[in-house]
Design an enzyme around this catalytic site. Structure first.
Site, short mmCIF file in Angstrom:
data_model
loop_
_atom_site.label_atom_id
_atom_site.label_comp_id
_atom_site.label_asym_id
_atom_site.label_seq_id
_atom_site.Cartn_x
_atom_site.Cartn_y
_atom_site.Cartn_z
N GLU A 112 8.61 0.16 12.17
CA GLU A 112 10.05 -0.49 12.44
C GLU A 112 9.73 -1.04 13.91
O GLU A 112 10.74 -1.66 14.48
CB GLU A 112 11.17 0.66 12.79
N PRO B 277 9.98 -10.08 14.63
CA PRO B 277 11.11 -11.20 14.19
C PRO B 277 12.15 -11.31 15.20
O PRO B 277 12.71 -12.35 15.01
CB PRO B 277 11.57 -10.36 12.93
N ASP C 242 -1.36 -34.69 15.25
CA ASP C 242 -0.77 -33.79 14.45
C ASP C 242 0.71 -33.92 14.51
O ASP C 242 1.40 -34.13 15.50
CB ASP C 242 -1.29 -32.44 14.96
N ARG D 14 -7.38 -24.24 18.30
CA ARG D 14 -7.77 -25.32 18.23
C ARG D 14 -7.25 -26.46 19.29
O ARG D 14 -7.75 -27.71 19.17
CB ARG D 14 -7.15 -25.85 16.76
N1 ADE Z 1 6.35 -8.87 12.84
C1 ADE Z 1 6.97 -8.62 11.59
N2 ADE Z 1 7.62 -9.80 11.57
C2 ADE Z 1 7.19 -10.52 12.15
C3 ADE Z 1 7.51 -12.06 12.58
N3 ADE Z 1 8.39 -13.00 11.67
N4 ADE Z 1 6.90 -12.65 13.44
C4 ADE Z 1 6.34 -11.98 14.61
N5 ADE Z 1 5.99 -10.60 14.34
C5 ADE Z 1 6.60 -10.02 13.12
#
Ligand code: ADE
Length: 231
Positions: free
Chosen positions: A117, A90, A170, A155
């Site tokens: 984590e 994230p 798209d 794709r």
């Molecule tokens: N692992 C956990 N959350 C994630 C996300 N939002 N994007 C990529 N990998 C992740």
């Protein structure tokens, strides 16, 4: 194009890889997907441990550098082409259509899926992967994010979609950085809801103009931020 996926849960991908579009792309030889279980690189002890508690304390477990780095190095050597390495987190750069288009020009991509984590920071320091996020939310691991990336990229590979399903128009795509226009099919009338006359008239210029206008209206209403990013 070759994908190598590093994961503790290779079976998560089973259904996805055997569904229509991916299955066909693999059968046609347009894409190869190799899954590697990180646990196979764990020390040969009964528990085959791959994770440990963070120094300094805190919740959760971290995937260990001394398991992950040798794993990635071994996988790298499984093919001649160097792999573009992506670590799903994230905290990464946000995945979008431009990134998908860019990745589709690579011959080989390695996707590192974290769990718990995440990885020890030294995995990033040593391997220097691109850190990529699929959105501002936290998933239970990188696997669904990896599937999202594979899905968005595959794709775009020549031969994967038939011409009739071209991706050029798209939303967010090279041919149209805005949202896609609304589309209609039969019946012409459903519960009093008709189809815009212009789409039934056969005037291709008028249809193209209407679609371009609808695309702009929709984008203005829903995602005005996209106008700032237009090329
Ligand atoms: N692992 C956990 N959350 C994630 C996300 N939002 N994007 C990529 N990998 C992740």
């Amino acid at each position: 194009m070759r994908f190598d996926i590093v994961t503790l849960f290779p079976a998560i991908f089973d259904g996805y890889l055997t569904q229509s579009l991916l299955e066909k792309a693999i059968a046609k030889g347009l894409v190869e997907i190799h899954r590697h279980n990180l646990r196979d690189w764990a020390a040969d002890t009964p528990h085959r441990k791959v994770d440990d508690r963070p120094f300094g304390g805190g919740p959760g477990m971290l995937l260990q550098v001394d398991v992950t780095v040798p794993c990635v190095e071994d996988i790298e050597r499984m093919a001649q082409t160097p792999a573009r390495k992506i670590l799903l987190t994230p905290q990464g750069k946000r995945f979008d259509q431009r990134m998908a288009e860019d990745l589709a020009t690579s011959d080989r991509v390695m996707l590192l899926c974290g769990r718990y984590e995440g990885f020890d920071q030294r995995v990033v320091d040593l391997l220097e992967p691109e850190e990529v996020s699929v959105g501002d939310f936290v998933l239970n691991g990188g696997e669904v994010a990896a599937m999202t990336i594979i899905d968005g990229v595959v794709r775009l590979l020549p031969g994967v979609l038939g011409d009739e399903n071209s991706h050029v128009d798209d939303s967010f795509s090279r041919g149209n950085r805005l949202l896609e226009f609304p589309q209609y099919t039969r019946p012409r009338d459903f519960r009093g809801h008709g189809v815009p006359d212009v789409l039934l008239g056969g005037n291709h210029e008028a249809i193209a103009a209407w679609r371009a206008e609808q695309s702009r209206i929709r984008t203005k209403q829903r995602r005005s931020d996209l106008f700032d990013e237009e090329e």
